[in-house]
Design a protein around this motif. Structure first.
Motif, PDB file in Angstrom:
ATOM      1  N   ILE A   3      13.404  43.021   2.565  1.00 23.94           N
ATOM      2  CA  ILE A   3      13.582  44.109   1.598  1.00 23.94           C
ATOM      3  C   ILE A   3      13.074  45.422   2.188  1.00 23.94           C
ATOM      4  O   ILE A   3      11.945  45.498   2.665  1.00 23.94           O
ATOM      5  CB  ILE A   3      12.842  43.809   0.280  1.00 23.94           C
ATOM      6  N   PHE A  50      21.803  50.395  -7.501  1.00 27.26           N
ATOM      7  CA  PHE A  50      20.536  49.835  -7.053  1.00 27.26           C
ATOM      8  C   PHE A  50      19.597  50.961  -6.638  1.00 27.26           C
ATOM      9  O   PHE A  50      20.041  52.055  -6.301  1.00 27.26           O
ATOM     10  CB  PHE A  50      20.763  48.875  -5.876  1.00 27.26           C
ATOM     11  N   THR A  71      18.178  43.545   2.135  1.00 24.76           N
ATOM     12  CA  THR A  71      18.628  44.714   1.374  1.00 24.76           C
ATOM     13  C   THR A  71      17.815  45.935   1.768  1.00 24.76           C
ATOM     14  O   THR A  71      16.589  45.849   1.896  1.00 24.76           O
ATOM     15  CB  THR A  71      18.486  44.506  -0.146  1.00 24.76           C
ATOM     16  N   HIS A 102      15.675  48.268  -3.161  1.00 26.88           N
ATOM     17  CA  HIS A 102      14.607  47.438  -3.723  1.00 26.88           C
ATOM     18  C   HIS A 102      15.132  46.658  -4.929  1.00 26.88           C
ATOM     19  O   HIS A 102      15.225  47.219  -6.024  1.00 26.88           O
ATOM     20  CB  HIS A 102      13.428  48.306  -4.164  1.00 26.88           C
ATOM     21  N   PRO A 103      15.423  45.365  -4.777  1.00 28.02           N
ATOM     22  CA  PRO A 103      15.837  44.585  -5.946  1.00 28.02           C
ATOM     23  C   PRO A 103      14.770  44.572  -7.038  1.00 28.02           C
ATOM     24  O   PRO A 103      15.087  44.594  -8.235  1.00 28.02           O
ATOM     25  CB  PRO A 103      16.060  43.176  -5.384  1.00 28.02           C
ATOM     26  N   GLU A 104      13.502  44.542  -6.621  1.00 26.92           N
ATOM     27  CA  GLU A 104      12.412  44.450  -7.597  1.00 26.92           C
ATOM     28  C   GLU A 104      12.244  45.725  -8.420  1.00 26.92           C
ATOM     29  O   GLU A 104      11.527  45.730  -9.420  1.00 26.92           O
ATOM     30  CB  GLU A 104      11.099  44.088  -6.889  1.00 26.92           C
ATOM     31  N   SER A 112      15.160  47.462  -9.294  1.00 25.48           N
ATOM     32  CA  SER A 112      16.537  47.742  -9.706  1.00 25.48           C
ATOM     33  C   SER A 112      16.917  47.098 -11.028  1.00 25.48           C
ATOM     34  O   SER A 112      18.096  46.855 -11.298  1.00 25.48           O
ATOM     35  CB  SER A 112      17.508  47.287  -8.608  1.00 25.48           C
ATOM     36  N   GLY A 143      18.873  44.100 -10.048  1.00 26.22           N
ATOM     37  CA  GLY A 143      18.019  43.498  -9.037  1.00 26.22           C
ATOM     38  C   GLY A 143      17.650  42.066  -9.372  1.00 26.22           C
ATOM     39  O   GLY A 143      17.608  41.200  -8.487  1.00 26.22           O
ATOM     40  N   LEU A 146      20.563  39.865  -8.552  1.00 20.61           N
ATOM     41  CA  LEU A 146      20.666  39.657  -7.108  1.00 20.61           C
ATOM     42  C   LEU A 146      19.644  38.620  -6.626  1.00 20.61           C
ATOM     43  O   LEU A 146      19.972  37.742  -5.820  1.00 20.61           O
ATOM     44  CB  LEU A 146      20.483  40.975  -6.377  1.00 20.61           C
ATOM     45  N   LEU A 147      18.420  38.707  -7.120  1.00 20.63           N
ATOM     46  CA  LEU A 147      17.406  37.732  -6.732  1.00 20.63           C
ATOM     47  C   LEU A 147      17.782  36.328  -7.206  1.00 20.63           C
ATOM     48  O   LEU A 147      17.541  35.341  -6.502  1.00 20.63           O
ATOM     49  CB  LEU A 147      16.040  38.137  -7.277  1.00 20.63           C
TER      50      LEU A 147
END
Length: 214
Positions: free
Chosen positions: A84, A146, A192, A195-197, A199, A203, A206-207
């Motif tokens: 990430i 995102f 990525t 930052h999925p965390e 988003s 996010g 995606l996780l």
């Protein structure tokens, strides 16, 4: 959440939004262990390599916890790794910041460089250009956004496969007219730039997709 519980090591090497990443992964059903222990990082079902700040500093911290070896060992055994932000950047051969070139993990060829944009850092919500058949972005539409925070990225993709393995799926994004690699799916290695965390629902989805991939 529908995702069955997977054990995930969140690598603590002195750089990364560990708590927000931990919460985001736990929210989608993962059993998360924050660790700097190479043995634990190798043994878990999945490994997340976060990262914020300078490339050189991240690589120094990563080497201190045997990160490059751990990543390589997991990938050699087909075991999932998710990078990430700078945790994605360090997967490339080199990072070039202020004229200083730092060796990365070398999982992918190419260099991470400063974006050619008038306004930096690139901070905020952006859409991405996803490839056909993406597992990472399954269930998303082209309007999904995102959250990005960065000034550097891989601006080219040069990995050539030998025909015996599936070619990586590369996702792109643009900022200030400069196009860069926003995400990569390369067999067990996903990454990525965003930052999925951070988003939100996108996010989290995606996780979930990552956890469902193994």
């Amino acid at each position: 959440m529908t995702t069955s519980a997977k054990s995930v090591a969140l690598l603590d090497y002195g750089s990364g939004n560990l708590r927000s990443a931990q919460r985001a992964l736990e929210h989608v059903g993962a059993n998360v262990t924050v660790t700097s222990d190479p043995k634990v990082a190798v043994e878990m079902d999945g490994l997340v390599v976060p990262g914020v700040g300078a490339y050189a500093a991240c690589m120094k911290g990563l080497r201190a916890v045997e990160g490059p070896r751990v990543i390589g060992q997991r990938l050699a055994g087909g075991r999932p790794v998710l990078g990430i932000c700078v945790g994605m950047q360090v997967l490339f051969e080199t990072g070039n910041e202020h004229g200083i070139v730092t060796q990365g993990c070398g999982e992918w060829p190419g260099s991470v460089e400063r974006l050619q944009a008038d306004i930096l850092p690139h901070m905020g919500w952006n859409t991405v250009e996803t490839p056909e058949g993406s597992e990472m972005f399954a269930g998303f539409d082209e309007a999904t956004r995102f959250y990005f925070v960065h000034s550097y990225a891989a601006r080219e993709w040069s990995l050539v496969t030998d025909g015996r393995t599936r070619p990586p799926k590369v996702t792109w994004a643009s900022h200030g007219g400069d196009r860069f690699v926003a995400a990569v799916e390369n067999e067990p290695l996903w990454a990525t730039q965003f930052h999925p965390e951070k988003s939100g629902d996108a996010g989290a989805h995606l996780l979930e997709n990552w956890l469902k991939s193994f």
